[in-house]
Design a protein around this motif. Structure first.
Motif, PDB file in Angstrom:
ATOM      1  N   UNK A 105      -2.878 -12.843  10.124  1.00 40.47           N
ATOM      2  CA  UNK A 105      -1.513 -12.325  10.184  1.00 40.47           C
ATOM      3  C   UNK A 105      -0.553 -13.433  10.613  1.00 40.47           C
ATOM      4  N   UNK A 106       0.688 -13.317  10.149  1.00 42.77           N
ATOM      5  CA  UNK A 106       1.713 -14.277  10.522  1.00 42.77           C
ATOM      6  C   UNK A 106       2.101 -14.090  11.994  1.00 42.77           C
ATOM      7  N   UNK A 107       2.422 -15.194  12.683  1.00 46.58           N
ATOM      8  CA  UNK A 107       2.740 -15.120  14.113  1.00 46.58           C
ATOM      9  C   UNK A 107       3.829 -14.106  14.462  1.00 46.58           C
ATOM     10  N   UNK A 108       4.863 -14.004  13.621  1.00 47.30           N
ATOM     11  CA  UNK A 108       5.967 -13.091  13.944  1.00 47.30           C
ATOM     12  C   UNK A 108       5.493 -11.644  13.942  1.00 47.30           C
ATOM     13  N   UNK A 109       4.635 -11.276  13.010  1.00 43.13           N
ATOM     14  CA  UNK A 109       4.141  -9.894  12.953  1.00 43.13           C
ATOM     15  C   UNK A 109       3.131  -9.634  14.072  1.00 43.13           C
ATOM     16  N   UNK A 110       2.356 -10.656  14.408  1.00 41.26           N
ATOM     17  CA  UNK A 110       1.435 -10.525  15.548  1.00 41.26           C
ATOM     18  C   UNK A 110       2.227 -10.223  16.816  1.00 41.26           C
ATOM     19  N   UNK A 111       3.305 -10.961  17.024  1.00 44.31           N
ATOM     20  CA  UNK A 111       4.114 -10.741  18.221  1.00 44.31           C
ATOM     21  C   UNK A 111       4.826  -9.391  18.177  1.00 44.31           C
TER      22      UNK A 111
END
Length: 235
Positions: A105-111
């Motif tokens: 997953x992309x970092x922004x969606x993980x956060x």
């Protein structure tokens, strides 16, 4: 939760996102929805149904973010009377970060998932900064209200060895409220305050209904345990 069949059963609760749920559960070596009957499989089922209900009024909500956040929001269990209780949501968010990073997953969606998990906790005191965080927090808090909320209060009181109420002053008219000692006090110290913190229109509507039910219960409870006037005078 262990065993392929149990994992699949849990993942199916999150249809139509069961494939994503199953993938993440397969990578998690801890337990989900075990031990504490107030945060068990049925709790996940209820919160997910509330999330879906609230999200219908929030068309911009990312449902995949909500699936993961709901599934793992209580994955690190910390007992309610533990001094580490306020850390539980942050620890759960760290689990979600690791699992989502592992599937690319992309970092922004993980956060986005991590923030929703962190902000759902009453103890953590983190304000929701996204639609998904607001939805999960409202859904989780609604599960502590109404008839289910009443049942959970006394279930947890039994787990922690708390008295039902103070026999000398049940309604705390002459003493400070203390829900670490008396289960009945928990309605005033926390539960009656929850609906004021709900932020979605759907959550607020449900919260008003469930809080009214609890207030009626507390009134009835007080009438049932009231000391007869002749005994009170004798005392």
């Amino acid at each position: 939760m262990t065993g392929r069949s149990q994992t699949e059963d849990l993942a199916r609760l999150f249809a139509p996102y069961e494939s994503l749920a199953a993938t993440l559960l397969g990578r998690w070596d801890g337990s989900i929805a075990e031990g504490d009957g107030s945060h068990d499989r049925s709790h996940l089922m209820r919160v997910w149904q509330l999330v879906r209900r609230i999200a219908r009024g929030e068309p911009a909500a990312d449902m995949e973010v909500l699936v993961v956040a709901t599934l793992f929001h209580d994955c690190v269990a910390v007992e309610k009377n533990s001094p580490q209780r306020a850390m539980a949501s942050r620890l759960s968010a760290d689990v979600a970060r690791r699992l989502l990073d592992g599937i690319g997953w992309q970092p922004a969606r993980i956060e986005a998932v991590a923030h929703a998990i962190e902000a759902h906790s009453f103890s953590a005191g983190i304000a929701p900064r996204s639609t998904e965080a607001a939805i999960l927090r409202d859904a989780d808090r609604l599960d502590a209200l109404g008839a289910l909320g009443i049942a959970r209060v006394f279930y947890i009181a039994g787990r922690l060895g708390t008295q039902l109420y103070d026999p000398d002053d049940p309604m705390a008219e002459r003493r400070p409220l203390d829900d670490r000692r008396f289960a009945l006090d928990h309605f005033e110290t926390k539960l009656f305050l929850l609906s004021a913190g709900l932020v979605t229109p759907t959550g607020q509507e449900i919260g008003r209904q469930r809080t009214a039910l609890m207030r009626a219960f507390v009134e009835d409870f007080g009438e049932e345990i009231a000391m007869p006037e002749d005994l009170a005078l004798a005392d």
